[in-house]
Design a protein around this motif. Structure first.
Motif, PDB file in Angstrom:
ATOM      1  N   ALA A 158       1.180  -0.132  -4.926  1.00 26.39           N
ATOM      2  CA  ALA A 158      -0.090   0.129  -5.599  1.00 26.39           C
ATOM      3  C   ALA A 158      -1.255  -0.079  -4.647  1.00 26.39           C
ATOM      4  O   ALA A 158      -2.268   0.612  -4.733  1.00 26.39           O
ATOM      5  CB  ALA A 158      -0.224  -0.776  -6.812  1.00 26.39           C
ATOM      6  N   TYR A 159      -1.091  -1.050  -3.717  1.00 24.94           N
ATOM      7  CA  TYR A 159      -2.157  -1.303  -2.747  1.00 24.94           C
ATOM      8  C   TYR A 159      -2.062  -0.363  -1.552  1.00 24.94           C
ATOM      9  O   TYR A 159      -3.053  -0.081  -0.898  1.00 24.94           O
ATOM     10  CB  TYR A 159      -2.108  -2.759  -2.289  1.00 24.94           C
ATOM     11  CG  TYR A 159      -2.699  -3.690  -3.311  1.00 24.94           C
ATOM     12  CD1 TYR A 159      -4.045  -4.031  -3.270  1.00 24.94           C
ATOM     13  CD2 TYR A 159      -1.923  -4.184  -4.336  1.00 24.94           C
ATOM     14  CE1 TYR A 159      -4.592  -4.841  -4.224  1.00 24.94           C
ATOM     15  CE2 TYR A 159      -2.463  -5.004  -5.306  1.00 24.94           C
ATOM     16  CZ  TYR A 159      -3.811  -5.339  -5.241  1.00 24.94           C
ATOM     17  OH  TYR A 159      -4.363  -6.126  -6.187  1.00 24.94           O
ATOM     18  N   LEU A 160      -0.832   0.104  -1.255  1.00 23.78           N
ATOM     19  CA  LEU A 160      -0.644   0.956  -0.076  1.00 23.78           C
ATOM     20  C   LEU A 160      -1.073   2.393  -0.342  1.00 23.78           C
ATOM     21  O   LEU A 160      -1.564   3.070   0.544  1.00 23.78           O
ATOM     22  CB  LEU A 160       0.821   0.925   0.356  1.00 23.78           C
ATOM     23  CG  LEU A 160       1.289  -0.402   0.934  1.00 23.78           C
ATOM     24  CD1 LEU A 160       2.785  -0.369   1.181  1.00 23.78           C
ATOM     25  CD2 LEU A 160       0.568  -0.675   2.236  1.00 23.78           C
TER      26      LEU A 160
ATOM     27  N   GLY B  84      -6.403   5.259  -3.075  1.00 23.13           N
ATOM     28  CA  GLY B  84      -6.986   5.097  -4.394  1.00 23.13           C
ATOM     29  C   GLY B  84      -7.068   3.643  -4.795  1.00 23.13           C
ATOM     30  O   GLY B  84      -6.686   2.750  -4.047  1.00 23.13           O
ATOM     31  N   HIS B  85      -7.556   3.411  -5.980  1.00 23.67           N
ATOM     32  CA  HIS B  85      -7.763   2.054  -6.472  1.00 23.67           C
ATOM     33  C   HIS B  85      -6.437   1.480  -6.974  1.00 23.67           C
ATOM     34  O   HIS B  85      -5.705   2.158  -7.694  1.00 23.67           O
ATOM     35  CB  HIS B  85      -8.782   2.096  -7.613  1.00 23.67           C
ATOM     36  CG  HIS B  85      -9.420   0.781  -7.856  1.00 23.67           C
ATOM     37  ND1 HIS B  85      -8.821  -0.177  -8.621  1.00 23.67           N
ATOM     38  CD2 HIS B  85     -10.578   0.246  -7.423  1.00 23.67           C
ATOM     39  CE1 HIS B  85      -9.585  -1.252  -8.648  1.00 23.67           C
ATOM     40  NE2 HIS B  85     -10.664  -1.015  -7.928  1.00 23.67           N
TER      41      HIS B  85
ATOM     42  N   THR C 272      -1.674   1.506 -13.324  1.00 21.88           N
ATOM     43  CA  THR C 272      -1.676   1.893 -14.729  1.00 21.88           C
ATOM     44  C   THR C 272      -1.608   3.397 -14.929  1.00 21.88           C
ATOM     45  O   THR C 272      -1.133   3.867 -15.941  1.00 21.88           O
ATOM     46  CB  THR C 272      -2.956   1.406 -15.411  1.00 21.88           C
ATOM     47  OG1 THR C 272      -4.059   1.979 -14.710  1.00 21.88           O
ATOM     48  CG2 THR C 272      -3.064  -0.095 -15.360  1.00 21.88           C
ATOM     49  N   GLY C 273      -2.085   4.148 -13.944  1.00 21.85           N
ATOM     50  CA  GLY C 273      -2.144   5.585 -14.128  1.00 21.85           C
ATOM     51  C   GLY C 273      -3.353   5.997 -14.949  1.00 21.85           C
ATOM     52  O   GLY C 273      -3.454   7.142 -15.376  1.00 21.85           O
TER      53      GLY C 273
ATOM     54  N   PRO D 216       1.478   6.608  -9.715  1.00 19.94           N
ATOM     55  CA  PRO D 216       2.231   5.739 -10.633  1.00 19.94           C
ATOM     56  C   PRO D 216       3.653   6.240 -10.840  1.00 19.94           C
ATOM     57  O   PRO D 216       4.600   5.440 -10.895  1.00 19.94           O
ATOM     58  CB  PRO D 216       1.433   5.812 -11.933  1.00 19.94           C
ATOM     59  CG  PRO D 216       0.102   6.280 -11.559  1.00 19.94           C
ATOM     60  CD  PRO D 216       0.256   7.107 -10.346  1.00 19.94           C
ATOM     61  N   ALA D 217       3.815   7.565 -10.913  1.00 17.33           N
ATOM     62  CA  ALA D 217       5.144   8.111 -11.134  1.00 17.33           C
ATOM     63  C   ALA D 217       6.051   7.823  -9.946  1.00 17.33           C
ATOM     64  O   ALA D 217       7.219   7.469 -10.121  1.00 17.33           O
ATOM     65  CB  ALA D 217       5.052   9.611 -11.370  1.00 17.33           C
ATOM     66  N   ILE D 218       5.519   7.955  -8.723  1.00 19.65           N
ATOM     67  CA  ILE D 218       6.345   7.688  -7.547  1.00 19.65           C
ATOM     68  C   ILE D 218       6.784   6.232  -7.548  1.00 19.65           C
ATOM     69  O   ILE D 218       7.946   5.912  -7.286  1.00 19.65           O
ATOM     70  CB  ILE D 218       5.563   8.012  -6.260  1.00 19.65           C
ATOM     71  CG1 ILE D 218       5.246   9.495  -6.213  1.00 19.65           C
ATOM     72  CG2 ILE D 218       6.362   7.616  -5.044  1.00 19.65           C
ATOM     73  CD1 ILE D 218       4.318   9.858  -5.103  1.00 19.65           C
ATOM     74  N   ARG D 219       5.838   5.335  -7.887  1.00 22.00           N
ATOM     75  CA  ARG D 219       6.176   3.909  -7.902  1.00 22.00           C
ATOM     76  C   ARG D 219       7.298   3.630  -8.916  1.00 22.00           C
ATOM     77  O   ARG D 219       8.301   3.014  -8.586  1.00 22.00           O
ATOM     78  CB  ARG D 219       4.929   3.096  -8.247  1.00 22.00           C
ATOM     79  CG  ARG D 219       5.167   1.633  -8.422  1.00 22.00           C
ATOM     80  CD  ARG D 219       3.872   0.931  -8.786  1.00 22.00           C
ATOM     81  NE  ARG D 219       3.169   1.551  -9.916  1.00 22.00           N
ATOM     82  CZ  ARG D 219       3.524   1.374 -11.195  1.00 22.00           C
ATOM     83  NH1 ARG D 219       4.537   0.606 -11.478  1.00 22.00           N
ATOM     84  NH2 ARG D 219       2.852   1.956 -12.154  1.00 22.00           N
TER      85      ARG D 219
END
Lengths: 343, 298
Positions: free
Chosen positions: A27-29, A32-33, A39-40, A304-307
Motif C-alpha cells: 500500500a505504501y510502495l 498514490g495515497h 481501501t480502494g 487494491p485488487a493487485i494487493r
C-alpha cells in the motif's frame, strides 16, 4: 509427531505473516495515497461516511495500522476495487473457483498421464521407449505455454472449429452461481438442459486445460522417472530380488510406494509453475479466473485488487505446499530434511 | 567410481574433460549445444546479419508472406508484419534481445544468489533460518505475480520486468549454494583448510568455490530457460517490452491481431522462442546426465 506438526504450523504461520506484512507494505510502495490503496476508496469518499467501515487509524504508527489492517482482513473487509467499485472479497470469491477448477483439471490430467508414462520410461531405462519419452518431454516443457495456447486456438478453434474460442460456458446457458465451480453449479441447478450445458462446459475447458497440462505432464514424467530409477537402484530392491521375488512382485510391493513418496513434494513445488501457466492461459482464453482478473487489474492500475490478489494467490500456494510437505513428512519418517527438486 | 588402472593411464583428464567426454556421447545434447552457440552468434552479430532495420516500416509492403509462399518476395525472406517491418530482422534482433537479456540476468542473479547463499550457508542459527524463511516466502509467489507487483510499483517496461525476473530467480541460486556449502562444510578437506587457519572468506573462495562450478553451470541452464520464458511471457502480456522494441514475446502479442490473416507473424517469433528453449533445455539435460555419468564410463 506433534513436534513436527507444530514446527510446520509455526513455519506456515510465520510465512503467512511475512506475506501479509508484504501486502501491507505494498500500500505504501504503490503510487498514490496509502489509505486509497488499502481501501480502494478515494479520500473524499472516505471523508463522507465510509469511515466506520475502515478504521485504519491513519494517524497512528505503522504497527497500529498493520494491526487494524489485519483485523479488517479477517473480517472479510478487503477494500474495494478501483475499477469496478465492488468489494474485493466478493470479487475474489467469484473468480478464484474458476482458477482452481482449471488448475485442478490440468493437474488431474497431468498426474493421470504423467505418472504412468514416467514409470514406463523408468522401467525401460536406456531403451527406445525411454529415449522417445524423454525427447517428447523436452519438447513439452520447452514449448512456451502462450504460444501453445495460440496455436491450439488457431488450429482447433479457427481452422477446424471443434472447440469454442474463449470463455467458460456458452451464453445460451444461464447457470445460477452458487459455489462458483461451474460443473457443480450445473449439477445443483435446475436448468432444463443440464446435459448439453455440461457438454458445453467440457468443450470450453478442453483447450485451456490441455495447454496447461502439457508442461505439467512433462515435468511429472521426468520427476517420476528419476524417482523410480533411484528407487530401483536401492539396496532394499536388490534384497527383494535376492529373496526370489519376481519383477512384478518387487515393483508392486516395494517399488511403487517408495517411488511415489518423493514425487509428491516435488509436485507441490511445481504448483507455482502450474499457477503461472494457468494465469497466462486464462488471459488468452478469456477464462474468468484469478489470473485473468489480476492481469486486467494491472492494465487498469487497480492497486487494491493487485494487493488482494497477491495475498490470495501466495497464501494459497503456501498453504497447499506446506500441507503436502507435512503429509509426506508424517508418512515417511526417513525424510529429516526438505529435499530440493531434481528433474 | 573411477576404475582406471593408475599405471596404464596415458594421461589423467580433468573433471571438466570427463564431463565433456560424457557430454559428447549424447548426440542430441551436442546438437542442442550447436543450436545454443548459433543463438549466441545471433546475439553478438545480429546488427551485421540483419538485412533491415527492425523498426523500419516499409509502407507499401504490409503483411507480405514468407518467401516460400506464392506471393512472397525474396527481399523479405520471412515476410513482413502488420506495419511493414521485416520479420527476419525483427526475429534476429528479438533473439538478441530475449536471449542476451536472459544471459545477462542469469549472470547477475548468479553473483547475487551465490553471495547470499554463501553467507547463509556459512552462518548458523538465526541468520541462516531467517534467509531461508524469507526466500521460502518469496518462492511462494509465482514469478508472474512478482512481475505484476513490480510492474505495478515501477510501471511497465523491459527494465522493470528484468528486476522482477531477477527477484524470482535469486531464491533458487541461494538454495542451491546454501545446501551445497552446508554439505561441503562437513567434509574433511574443508576441515583441513580450516586447520590451516583459513578465514571464512578464504574458505569460500579458495576451497569451496572451485568445487561448485558444475552445480552452478547446471543451475544456470535451468535459470536461463526460466528467464527466457518469463521475459517473453511478460512481453506477451504487455507488461515487459513496450512499443516497437523487437522482443519475441512482444512480437507474438502484436501478431495476434493479424494472426488469422498472417499466421507467420505468430508462428515465427513463437518458433524462435521454442527453438531457444529446446536448445537450452537439451544442453542443460545433457550436462546433468553427463555430470551424473562422467565417472561411469571412464
Amino acid at each position: 509427531m506433534n513436534s513436527v506438526v507444530l514446527r510446520y504450523t509455526n513455519l506456515m504461520v510465520i510465512t503467512l505473516i511475512v506475506l501479509s506484512l508484504f501486502s501491507f507494505a505494498l500500500a505504501y510502495l504503490f503510487p498514490g495515497h496509502p489509505i486509497e490503496n488499502l481501501t480502494g476508496l478515494s479520500t473524499e469518499q472516505l471523508a463522507s461516511g465510509y469511515q466506520h467501515a475502515f478504521n485504519y487509524a491513519s494517524g497512528e504508527s505503522l504497527l497500529v495500522q498493520y494491526w487494524h489492517y489485519m483485523a479488517a482482513l479477517f473480517n472479510g473487509n478487503w477494500g474495494f476495487s478501483f475499477h469496478t467499485g465492488l468489494p474485493l472479497y466478493e470479487e475474489i470469491k467469484h473468480v478464484l473457483p474458476a482458477s482452481i477448477e482449471l488448475s485442478a483439471y490440468a493437474l488431474i490430467i497431468s498426474v493421470l498421464v504423467g505418472i504412468p508414462l514416467g514409470f514406463l520410461a523408468a522401467l525401460n531405462h536406456h531403451k527406445t521407449t525411454d529415449y522417445v519419452l524423454l525427447s517428447v518431454s523436452v519438447l513439452g516443457y520447452s514449448i512456451p505455454v502462450f504460444w501453445l495456447a495460440l496455436l491450439a486456438i488457431m488450429g482447433f478453434s479457427l481452422q477446424l472449429g471443434w472447440f469454442p474460442l474463449s470463455g467458460r460456458i456458452s451464453l445460451f446457458y444461464e447457470v445460477p452461481v452458487e459455489t462458483g465451480y461451474i460443473v457443480l453449479d450445473i449439477l445443483l441447478s435446475d436448468i432444463p438442459n443440464k446435459r448439453s450445458a455440461l457438454l458445453d462446459v467440457v468443450q470450453h475447458s478442453i483447450l485451456p486445460t490441455l495447454s496447461i497440462a502439457v508442461v505439467t505432464t512433462t515435468l511429472i514424467i521426468r520427476i517420476t522417472r528419476r524417482s523410480v530409477i533411484e528407487t530401483l537402484d536401492t539396496e532394499f530392491v536388490q534384497a527383494a530380488y535376492a529373496r526370489g521375488l519376481s519383477t512384478y512382485q518387487v515393483l508392486v510391493r516395494h517399488g511403487i510406494r517408495n517411488a511415489l513418496i518423493p514425487i509428491f513434494p516435488l509436485l507441490a513445488m511445481q504448483f507455482t509453475t502450474l499457477l503461472t501457466n494457468a494465469m497466462i492461459v486464462e488471459t488468452i482464453f478469456s477464462w474468468p479466473g484469478l489470473g485473468n482478473w489480476l492481469i486486467q487489474a494491472i492494465y487498469h492500475q487497480d492497486y487494491p485488487a493487485i494487493r488482494a490478489g497477491m495475498l490470495t494467490v501466495s497464501a494459497l500456494v503456501v498453504v497447499f505446499t506446506m500441507s503436502i510437505e507435512l503429509t509426506i513428512r508424517l508418512m515417511d519418517p526417513r525424510r529429516r530434511r526438505v529435499r530440493r527438486g531434481t528433474i | 567410481m573411477a576404475q582406471f588402472n593408475l599405471y596404464q593411464e596415458e594421461y589423467h583428464p580433468s573433471p571438466w574433460q570427463y564431463t565433456w567426454i560424457a557430454f559428447k556421447e549424447n548426440h542430441i545434447a551436442v546438437v542442442g549445444l550447436f543450436c545454443l552457440l548459433f543463438f549466441v552468434f545471433i546475439t553478438l552479430f545480429s546488427p551485421i546479419i540483419a538485412p533491415f532495420d527492425p523498426t523500419y516500416q516499409t509502407t507499401g509492403d504490409l503483411l507480405i508472406p514468407p518467401a516460400w509462399f506464392d506471393n512472397g518476395g525474396i527481399s523479405h525472406l520471412l515476410g513482413t508484419d502488420a506495419l511493414g517491418r521485416d520479420m527476419l530482422s525483427r526475429v534476429l534482433y528479438g533473439c538478441r534481445m530475449t536471449f542476451g537479456i536472459s544471459v545477462l540476468l542469469v549472470l547477475l542473479t548468479m553473483l547475487i544468489g551465490v553471495g547470499i547463499g554463501a553467507v547463509a550457508g556459512m552462518s548458523k542459527g538465526f541468520r541462516s533460518s531467517f534467509v531461508n524463511h524469507t526466500l521460502d516466502s518469496i518462492k511462494a509467489i509465482p514469478t508472474l505475480l512478482i512481475a505484476i507487483i513490480i510492474v505495478a510499483i515501477l510501471g511497465t517496461g523491459l527494465v522493470n520486468s528484468m528486476w522482477a525476473i531477477m527477484l524470482a530467480l535469486i531464491p533458487q541460486f541461494v538454495h542451491q549454494t546454501r545446501e551445497f556449502i552446508s554439505n561441503e562444510m562437513q567434509k574433511e578437506y574443508v576441515m583441513a583448510s580450516k586447520l590451516d587457519g583459513a578465514s571464512n572468506i578464504q574458505l569460500f573462495f579458495r576451497t569451496i568455490l572451485p568445487n561448485m562450478g558444475e552445480v552452478l553451470v547446471v543451475q544456470c541452464t535451468l535459470a536461463l530457460s526460466i528467464s527466457v520464458l518469463d521475459i517473453s511471457a511478460l512481453g506477451f502480456l504487455n507488461l515487459g517490452a513496450q512499443g516497437s522494441l523487437p522482443e519475441l514475446g512482444h512480437m507474438l502479442s502484436e501478431g495476434i491481431e493479424v494472426a488469422y490473416l498472417a499466421p507467420w507473424t505468430i508462428a515465427i517469433p513463437g518458433g524462435a522462442i521454442f527453438l531457444m528453449m529446446i536448445s537450452i533445455n537439451l544442453v542443460g539435460d545433457g550436462l546433468r546426465s553427463a555430470l551424473r555419468n562422467r565417472l561411469l564410463h571412464s
